[in-house]
Design a protein around this motif. Structure first.
Motif, PDB file in Angstrom:
ATOM      1  N   ASP A 221       7.795 -34.452  10.292  1.00 55.24           N
ATOM      2  CA  ASP A 221       6.991 -35.526   9.699  1.00 55.24           C
ATOM      3  C   ASP A 221       7.801 -36.344   8.700  1.00 55.24           C
ATOM      4  O   ASP A 221       7.256 -36.878   7.744  1.00 55.24           O
ATOM      5  N   GLU A 222       9.092 -36.503   8.961  1.00 60.19           N
ATOM      6  CA  GLU A 222       9.947 -37.196   7.997  1.00 60.19           C
ATOM      7  C   GLU A 222       9.662 -38.695   7.882  1.00 60.19           C
ATOM      8  O   GLU A 222      10.100 -39.329   6.942  1.00 60.19           O
ATOM      9  N   ARG A 223       8.912 -39.248   8.823  1.00 62.54           N
ATOM     10  CA  ARG A 223       8.545 -40.667   8.719  1.00 62.54           C
ATOM     11  C   ARG A 223       7.280 -40.869   7.886  1.00 62.54           C
ATOM     12  O   ARG A 223       6.886 -42.003   7.619  1.00 62.54           O
ATOM     13  N   ALA A 224       6.682 -39.769   7.456  1.00 60.94           N
ATOM     14  CA  ALA A 224       5.475 -39.851   6.625  1.00 60.94           C
ATOM     15  C   ALA A 224       5.813 -40.464   5.267  1.00 60.94           C
ATOM     16  O   ALA A 224       6.944 -40.324   4.779  1.00 60.94           O
ATOM     17  N   PRO A 225       4.848 -41.125   4.643  1.00 62.82           N
ATOM     18  CA  PRO A 225       5.079 -41.615   3.286  1.00 62.82           C
ATOM     19  C   PRO A 225       5.318 -40.419   2.344  1.00 62.82           C
ATOM     20  O   PRO A 225       4.758 -39.338   2.552  1.00 62.82           O
ATOM     21  N   PRO A 226       6.132 -40.599   1.329  1.00 59.37           N
ATOM     22  CA  PRO A 226       6.426 -39.486   0.425  1.00 59.37           C
ATOM     23  C   PRO A 226       5.203 -38.778  -0.152  1.00 59.37           C
ATOM     24  O   PRO A 226       5.185 -37.539  -0.179  1.00 59.37           O
ATOM     25  N   PRO A 227       4.132 -39.498  -0.578  1.00 59.29           N
ATOM     26  CA  PRO A 227       2.984 -38.759  -1.119  1.00 59.29           C
ATOM     27  C   PRO A 227       2.353 -37.801  -0.110  1.00 59.29           C
ATOM     28  O   PRO A 227       1.960 -36.685  -0.462  1.00 59.29           O
ATOM     29  N   ARG A 228       2.267 -38.236   1.147  1.00 55.73           N
ATOM     30  CA  ARG A 228       1.661 -37.367   2.172  1.00 55.73           C
ATOM     31  C   ARG A 228       2.539 -36.156   2.449  1.00 55.73           C
ATOM     32  O   ARG A 228       2.046 -35.029   2.595  1.00 55.73           O
ATOM     33  N   PHE A 229       3.849 -36.357   2.507  1.00 54.97           N
ATOM     34  CA  PHE A 229       4.779 -35.252   2.736  1.00 54.97           C
ATOM     35  C   PHE A 229       4.711 -34.249   1.575  1.00 54.97           C
ATOM     36  O   PHE A 229       4.676 -33.043   1.782  1.00 54.97           O
ATOM     37  N   PHE A 230       4.668 -34.780   0.353  1.00 53.25           N
ATOM     38  CA  PHE A 230       4.565 -33.943  -0.841  1.00 53.25           C
ATOM     39  C   PHE A 230       3.299 -33.079  -0.795  1.00 53.25           C
ATOM     40  O   PHE A 230       3.343 -31.877  -1.050  1.00 53.25           O
ATOM     41  N   GLU A 231       2.188 -33.705  -0.468  1.00 55.91           N
ATOM     42  CA  GLU A 231       0.926 -32.954  -0.392  1.00 55.91           C
ATOM     43  C   GLU A 231       0.978 -31.888   0.698  1.00 55.91           C
ATOM     44  O   GLU A 231       0.424 -30.793   0.533  1.00 55.91           O
ATOM     45  N   ALA A 232       1.665 -32.162   1.802  1.00 52.91           N
ATOM     46  CA  ALA A 232       1.807 -31.160   2.864  1.00 52.91           C
ATOM     47  C   ALA A 232       2.644 -29.976   2.376  1.00 52.91           C
ATOM     48  O   ALA A 232       2.332 -28.821   2.704  1.00 52.91           O
ATOM     49  N   LEU A 233       3.670 -30.247   1.600  1.00 48.08           N
ATOM     50  CA  LEU A 233       4.464 -29.152   1.028  1.00 48.08           C
ATOM     51  C   LEU A 233       3.585 -28.277   0.134  1.00 48.08           C
ATOM     52  O   LEU A 233       3.630 -27.047   0.211  1.00 48.08           O
ATOM     53  N   ARG A 234       2.805 -28.908  -0.690  1.00 48.38           N
ATOM     54  CA  ARG A 234       1.924 -28.145  -1.587  1.00 48.38           C
ATOM     55  C   ARG A 234       0.881 -27.360  -0.802  1.00 48.38           C
ATOM     56  O   ARG A 234       0.618 -26.192  -1.106  1.00 48.38           O
ATOM     57  N   ALA A 235       0.289 -27.991   0.203  1.00 51.10           N
ATOM     58  CA  ALA A 235      -0.737 -27.320   1.001  1.00 51.10           C
ATOM     59  C   ALA A 235      -0.165 -26.108   1.726  1.00 51.10           C
ATOM     60  O   ALA A 235      -0.870 -25.121   1.952  1.00 51.10           O
ATOM     61  N   ALA A 236       1.111 -26.166   2.077  1.00 53.83           N
ATOM     62  CA  ALA A 236       1.770 -25.060   2.768  1.00 53.83           C
ATOM     63  C   ALA A 236       2.269 -23.984   1.795  1.00 53.83           C
ATOM     64  O   ALA A 236       2.885 -23.011   2.223  1.00 53.83           O
ATOM     65  N   GLY A 237       2.006 -24.169   0.511  1.00 58.99           N
ATOM     66  CA  GLY A 237       2.451 -23.187  -0.480  1.00 58.99           C
ATOM     67  C   GLY A 237       3.933 -23.275  -0.803  1.00 58.99           C
ATOM     68  O   GLY A 237       4.498 -22.338  -1.361  1.00 58.99           O
ATOM     69  N   ARG A 238       4.547 -24.383  -0.476  1.00 60.40           N
ATOM     70  CA  ARG A 238       5.988 -24.556  -0.713  1.00 60.40           C
ATOM     71  C   ARG A 238       6.204 -25.297  -2.043  1.00 60.40           C
ATOM     72  O   ARG A 238       6.780 -26.364  -2.098  1.00 60.40           O
ATOM     73  N   ASP A 239       5.725 -24.670  -3.126  1.00 62.98           N
ATOM     74  CA  ASP A 239       5.776 -25.343  -4.417  1.00 62.98           C
ATOM     75  C   ASP A 239       7.199 -25.579  -4.921  1.00 62.98           C
ATOM     76  O   ASP A 239       7.487 -26.613  -5.518  1.00 62.98           O
TER      77      ASP A 239
END
Length: 179
Positions: free
Chosen positions: A26-44
């Motif tokens: 998902d590297e073409r995603a906007p940074p805020p969406r990618f960031f939220e996906a990292l958080r949702a996956a527990g990758r703090d």
């Protein structure tokens, strides 16, 4: 319009490339969406690294300074004072002073990493009078992430401290630095 108006990045892949991460689906995603996906996956930890690169350098150093001052054990006052001086007046003199204070400290600490982040946030790393030498683009963000992660690790509940740091960083991404 981006949810992170101060960031210059339009795609997450621009930031993950700075981090040296392998291509992401998902590297073409906007940074805020990618960031939220990292958080949702527990990758703090990865979310902290990502945000440290996504924020403009000044805001990133401000974030690290806040986390070091509020989450770490009592930081070295000279280091924190040097970073605070640079944040109040991001001049070449204050930037170099932050680097000098950090270089003079033998022990690794969140505050020392934060001071190195301020030093590498712009300008030349070369001594005065030498040909200019800029830090690689990702350097300040790496120091910022290190400072934030190290400050959180010193807390009684590091996962909660990382979550609080991410919330504070997200606020900076959305609103910018508020002195």
């Amino acid at each position: 319009m981006s949810d992170w108006p101060a960031t210059i990045w339009t795609e997450a892949g621009q930031i993950t490339a700075l981090l040296g991460w392998p291509p992401q689906p998902d590297e073409r995603a906007p940074p805020p969406r990618f960031f939220e996906a990292l958080r949702a996956a527990g990758r703090d930890r990865d979310a902290i690294r990502f945000l440290a690169q996504a924020l403009p350098r000044f805001e990133a150093v401000a974030w690290a300074a806040r986390m070091v001052a509020s989450q770490g054990r009592a930081p070295d006052p000279a280091l924190l004072a040097a970073v605070t001086a640079w944040l109040r007046d991001p001049s070449e003199a204050h930037r170099r002073a932050a680097g000098a204070v950090a270089a003079a400290r033998p022990a690794a600490s969140p505050a020392r990493l934060c001071a190195f982040a301020a030093f590498t946030a712009g300008g030349s790393l070369a001594p005065d009078g030498a040909p200019p030498f800029a830090a690689p683009r990702a350097t300040a963000g790496r120091f910022v992430a290190g400072a934030v992660l190290a400050a959180a690790a010193e807390q009684a509940d590091p996962p909660a401290a990382r979550a609080a740091a991410l919330d504070a960083g997200l606020l900076l991404a959305r609103q910018g630095h508020q002195p």
